[in-house]
Design a protein around this motif. Structure first.
Motif, short mmCIF file in Angstrom:
data_model
loop_
_atom_site.label_atom_id
_atom_site.label_comp_id
_atom_site.label_asym_id
_atom_site.label_seq_id
_atom_site.Cartn_x
_atom_site.Cartn_y
_atom_site.Cartn_z
N SER A 161 -5.64 -0.29 1.72
CA SER A 161 -4.72 -0.78 2.74
C SER A 161 -5.41 -1.80 3.62
O SER A 161 -6.64 -1.91 3.63
CB SER A 161 -4.22 0.38 3.60
OG SER A 161 -5.28 0.91 4.38
N THR A 168 -3.90 -2.93 -8.49
CA THR A 168 -4.42 -3.38 -7.19
C THR A 168 -4.92 -4.81 -7.26
O THR A 168 -4.62 -5.62 -6.38
CB THR A 168 -5.56 -2.44 -6.72
OG1 THR A 168 -5.03 -1.13 -6.56
CG2 THR A 168 -6.17 -2.92 -5.43
N ASN A 192 2.28 2.06 -3.29
CA ASN A 192 1.22 2.24 -4.29
C ASN A 192 1.03 1.06 -5.24
O ASN A 192 0.65 1.24 -6.38
CB ASN A 192 1.46 3.53 -5.10
CG ASN A 192 1.35 4.75 -4.24
OD1 ASN A 192 0.50 4.84 -3.37
ND2 ASN A 192 2.25 5.71 -4.46
N GLU A 200 -4.42 0.10 -4.01
CA GLU A 200 -5.19 1.30 -3.65
C GLU A 200 -5.81 1.19 -2.26
O GLU A 200 -6.20 2.20 -1.68
CB GLU A 200 -6.35 1.49 -4.64
CG GLU A 200 -5.94 1.73 -6.06
CD GLU A 200 -7.16 1.70 -6.97
OE1 GLU A 200 -8.16 2.39 -6.67
OE2 GLU A 200 -7.11 0.95 -7.95
N TYR A 223 0.83 -1.20 0.00
CA TYR A 223 0.00 0.00 0.00
C TYR A 223 0.87 1.26 0.00
O TYR A 223 0.61 2.20 -0.75
CB TYR A 223 -0.94 -0.01 1.20
CG TYR A 223 -1.74 1.26 1.34
CD1 TYR A 223 -2.80 1.52 0.47
CD2 TYR A 223 -1.44 2.20 2.31
CE1 TYR A 223 -3.54 2.69 0.57
CE2 TYR A 223 -2.17 3.37 2.43
CZ TYR A 223 -3.22 3.61 1.55
OH TYR A 223 -3.94 4.77 1.67
N TYR A 224 1.90 1.27 0.82
CA TYR A 224 2.76 2.45 0.90
C TYR A 224 3.53 2.71 -0.39
O TYR A 224 3.83 3.86 -0.72
CB TYR A 224 3.73 2.35 2.08
CG TYR A 224 3.05 2.68 3.38
CD1 TYR A 224 2.47 3.92 3.61
CD2 TYR A 224 2.95 1.74 4.39
CE1 TYR A 224 1.82 4.21 4.79
CE2 TYR A 224 2.32 2.03 5.58
CZ TYR A 224 1.76 3.27 5.77
OH TYR A 224 1.11 3.57 6.94
#
Length: 171
Positions: A50, A134, A45, A48, A42-43
């Motif tokens: 978390s 994602t 990217n 999308e 997530y960090y």
């Protein structure tokens, strides 16, 4: 019943409990490891959504959920939930010593989280609204999780049975 038969029966019960406890530990560690990797995804990217979007923000809007504490709590929660998924795998698939069943288990878990349970998570968009990055990243993460948990549990089960049969052959 002879003493030898009683001893073998006690060993079988002890091995079953040991396999189950190691399976649950595998689930906890798998949840922690792959949950941490999900936070990193997530960090950077790759995703999308978390982990905390599912586990915390769906239930609370407190400010601390946007901090590192929210990530830590989410990883711990997913580790506890992962114990349940490991227990299910242990009950259904432990005798199948194949990496492919772990991969399939991961894909099934992804489908459950992203399709079946999606209406519960109000702040997570439906799969149709997620980017291809994602979807691919999260499916890959779930496949790796399923393979880790599934193959670890199946290997441990078969290894314990092999040791048991060698022990019986020596007696």
């Amino acid at each position: 019943m002879s003493d030898e038969n009683q001893r073998l029966e006690l060993n079988k019960n002890e091995d079953s409990r040991t396999i189950l406890s190691r399976s649950l530990l595998t689930g906890f560690i798998g949840g922690m490891l792959w949950g941490f990797i999900g936070v990193i995804m997530y960090y950077f990217n790759f995703s999308e959504v978390s982990l905390k979007s599912y586990l915390l923000r769906s239930w609370t809007t407190a400010a601390w959920t946007d901090t590192w504490l929210g990530d830590v709590v989410s990883i711990l929660l997913i580790s506890v939930i992962s114990i349940v998924t490991a227990f299910i795998y242990h009950g259904l698939f432990k005798k199948i010593n194949s990496m492919w069943i772990g991969i399939a288990y991961g894909i099934i878990l992804w489908g459950i989280v992203f399709y079946v349970l999606q209406p519960i998570f109000q702040n997570v968009p439906p799969v149709a609204d997620l980017s291809a990055n994602t979807i691919v990243s999260t499916i890959s993460l779930y496949i790796l999780y399923g393979t880790f948990v599934g193959y670890s549990i199946s290997y441990d089960f078969h290894d314990t049975k092999l040791k048991e049969s060698k022990r019986q052959a020596n007696n």
